[in-house]
Design a protein around this motif. Structure first.
Motif, short mmCIF file in Angstrom:
data_model
loop_
_atom_site.label_atom_id
_atom_site.label_comp_id
_atom_site.label_asym_id
_atom_site.label_seq_id
_atom_site.Cartn_x
_atom_site.Cartn_y
_atom_site.Cartn_z
N SER A 190 12.18 -14.12 57.96
CA SER A 190 12.62 -12.91 57.26
C SER A 190 11.93 -11.67 57.81
O SER A 190 12.50 -10.58 57.83
CB SER A 190 12.33 -13.05 55.76
OG SER A 190 13.02 -14.15 55.21
N ASP A 241 14.90 -12.92 49.46
CA ASP A 241 15.43 -12.00 50.46
C ASP A 241 16.15 -12.75 51.58
O ASP A 241 17.17 -12.28 52.10
CB ASP A 241 14.32 -11.12 51.01
CG ASP A 241 13.16 -11.93 51.57
OD1 ASP A 241 12.92 -13.05 51.07
OD2 ASP A 241 12.50 -11.47 52.51
N ARG A 289 19.00 -8.02 44.19
CA ARG A 289 19.20 -7.60 45.57
C ARG A 289 20.67 -7.38 45.91
O ARG A 289 20.98 -6.61 46.83
CB ARG A 289 18.61 -8.66 46.51
CG ARG A 289 17.10 -8.68 46.50
CD ARG A 289 16.54 -9.87 47.25
NE ARG A 289 15.11 -9.73 47.49
CZ ARG A 289 14.17 -9.99 46.62
NH1 ARG A 289 14.50 -10.44 45.41
NH2 ARG A 289 12.90 -9.81 46.91
N TYR A 347 12.28 -6.94 59.23
CA TYR A 347 11.50 -5.89 58.55
C TYR A 347 10.62 -5.11 59.51
O TYR A 347 9.83 -4.28 59.08
CB TYR A 347 10.63 -6.52 57.46
CG TYR A 347 11.41 -7.33 56.45
CD1 TYR A 347 12.71 -6.99 56.10
CD2 TYR A 347 10.84 -8.45 55.84
CE1 TYR A 347 13.43 -7.74 55.19
CE2 TYR A 347 11.56 -9.20 54.92
CZ TYR A 347 12.85 -8.84 54.61
OH TYR A 347 13.57 -9.57 53.70
#
Length: 538
Positions: free
Chosen positions: A307, A272, A194, A311
């Motif tokens: 998280s 992430d 990442r 998104y």
């Protein structure tokens, strides 16, 4: 930080290490160098490992006249057998005899083998038994050469490892499905995938006198807060313990406040989430053998952030985050408010509701506080039983147990139906937090708030909230106020606290976390639809 008299007294009371142990530590750290004889070296290794049954070795002969003896030592189950076979095959069959003649900067035969003969793994030259044994127990194959007080350890780990799966403690509807595992190399690779920047650095440490656990420190050079990074190194270097088996060991040894229900170190299974915090300028601590990665420094508001908030659209993320804050107050204060109002402040309730509650409690033999306490303890028992029971029956048992227990308690006249509703809503709201350690903290504080409300009513609840706010304002996470950016209030950092602004508006990093390279976007234009000529004529 940790300089008050009570903490020093508590720490000295539980410290069991004596001056005699410290004096003998220096002798234990003296490293014995390898001997020229294979038999002597192998005898030392066997003796040090207690002739362990999983220790294997093989002596091979190489050279023009098969006059060079090499002993290959490894631990069964920790090395990759195919790589080990390739290594032995390259030494026996594929090695040019001319490569065994040391030339130039190659000071001995071991250097010649390391540079010309070993084609697999990462080769390291070792001169002492301490490093040699540690490498053998870490998945290395050791090559001990006759008549040379040196050895080569080749990294060919091949132990069983769990595949990358979706994290169990942090599930998402929209987002990546991979999670950390118990293998350190896999975890570092997940982060490297990442963050492909050359400034993304790893630093390695070994902690634990017995376990010798490998710990990695991850950060982005040029973005990280250097003072926090130095403090992390200082606290990790100060750890002197026999074993590190999980991140919880290190978390308890390096956290700022020991006697606080709130977590000051963030831990997660999601790569992430860790990558996002590294980009903000934080430091990640990875421990071999644990699927949880710690991130420092941590703020209280981060335990309400998921998280998934990043998104999906900003308005949806803001709505869900506000819902989590609302659930926080429900989980913390719902039983306390019910006890206080029903015990001391009945005049605050509408008449019809008061009559309904009084009718429900007509046959209940216990006061509201004892009633709530029994139900909360019963739900905690069911929750713990559901976690510890086998997965196939745990969930069903917890649900059926809660329904049967609540219905039976109401029919038996032990508790009122309203109390069952309040405790159930409280338990459901407690599961809305993305961080499970925050949910545990709320469960602990809830019992204290219930006690205050039973004694002082709403005044006790207000007193408990004031004490809670004072405690939160005194907490620090590696020197940074725990309640940042609310206290101290930082206007520019309010873009990702109680609500989340669109991505194009989040152009700067948190000011107290990253004090250099704070700009994430060089320009942040507001997206606008492009006008099309002639569209009105169509």
């Amino acid at each position: 930080m940790k300089n008050n008299l009570f903490y020093r007294t508590f720490k000295n009371f539980f410290r069991t290490k004596s001056n005699k142990d410290n004096s003998s530590k220096g002798k234990a750290n003296e490293k014995d160098r390898l001997k020229p004889s294979i038999e002597d070296n192998l005898s030392y290794i066997k003796s040090a490992l207690g002739n362990s049954a999983d220790l294997s070795y093989r002596i091979i002969q190489i050279g023009p006249d098969n006059d060079i003896n090499i002993c290959v030592v490894f631990t069964e189950g920790l090395v990759d057998i195919s790589s080990l076979q390739d290594l032995i095959d390259s030494l026996i069959n594929k090695l040019n005899p001319n490569d065994l003649q040391p030339t130039g900067k190659e000071k001995n035969l071991v250097s010649a083998l390391r540079q010309k003969a070993i084609t697999v793994g990462n080769a390291e030259e070792v001169v002492d038994f301490d490093t040699l044994i540690t490498n053998i127990l870490s998945g290395h194959a050791a090559l001990i050469v006759e008549n040379h007080p040196y050895a080569i350890t080749v990294s060919i780990p091949g132990h069983e490892r769990r595949s990358v799966e979706e994290p169990q403690s942090a599930t998402l509807i929209k987002g990546p499905r991979d999670g950390f595992t118990e293998t350190l190399e896999t975890n570092t690779a997940l982060l490297r995938r990442r963050i492909r920047s050359a400034n993304f650095w790893y630093e390695s440490k070994e902690i634990g006198r017995v376990t010798k656990t490998k710990v990695m420190i991850a950060y982005i050079k040029g973005i990280v807060n250097e003072e926090v990074l130095q403090e992390v190194h200082k606290r990790l270097d100060a750890i002197d313990i026999d074993a590190i088996l999980e991140t919880g060991y290190i978390e308890e040894l390096i956290q700022d406040e020991t006697f606080s229900p709130f977590p000051t170190i963030f831990s997660t299974e999601r790569p992430d989430a860790v990558a996002g915090k590294l980009i903000e300028g934080r430091v990640a601590i990875l421990v071999d053998g644990s699927p949880f990665v710690m991130v420092v420094l941590s703020l209280m508001v981060e335990f309400f952030q998921a998280s998934e908030d990043y998104y999906q659209r900003a308005d949806i993320a803001t709505l869900l985050r506000c819902l989590r804050f609302f659930c926080f107050f429900i989980a913390l204060l719902a039983p306390s408010l019910y006890i206080a109002v029903l015990t001391y402040h009945q005049e605050m309730l509408p008449t019809q509701l008061l009559i309904s509650l009084a009718a429900q409690r007509e046959g209940v033999p216990f006061p509201a506080f004892l009633e709530a306490l029994m139900m909360e303890v019963a739900f905690e028992i069911l929750r713990e039983a559901g976690v510890r029971m086998p997965r196939a029956v745990g969930q069903a048992m917890s649900i059926v147990g809660a329904l049967v227990l609540g219905q039976a308690a109401v029919q038996a006249g032990i508790v009122s139906p309203a109390m069952v509703i309040v405790v159930s809503i409280t338990a459901i709201a407690n599961f809305c937090f993305p961080a499970i350690n925050l949910a545990t903290s709320v469960r602990i504080i809830r019992f204290a708030m219930m006690s205050l409300s039973a004694v002082f009513g709403l005044i006790g609840i207000m007193f408990g909230i004031i004490l809670l706010c004072i405690h939160l304002c005194t907490l620090r996470s590696f020197g940074i106020p725990y309640t940042t950016p609310a206290a101290p209030f930082i206007l520019q950092d309010q873009k990702d606290v109680f609500f989340r602004v669109p991505m194009w508006a989040m152009f700067s990093r948190p000011r107290l976390i990253s004090q250099k390279n704070t700009i994430r976007e060089q320009s942040s234009p507001t997206p606008k639809p492009t006008s099309q000529k002639g569209s009105s004529e169509v």
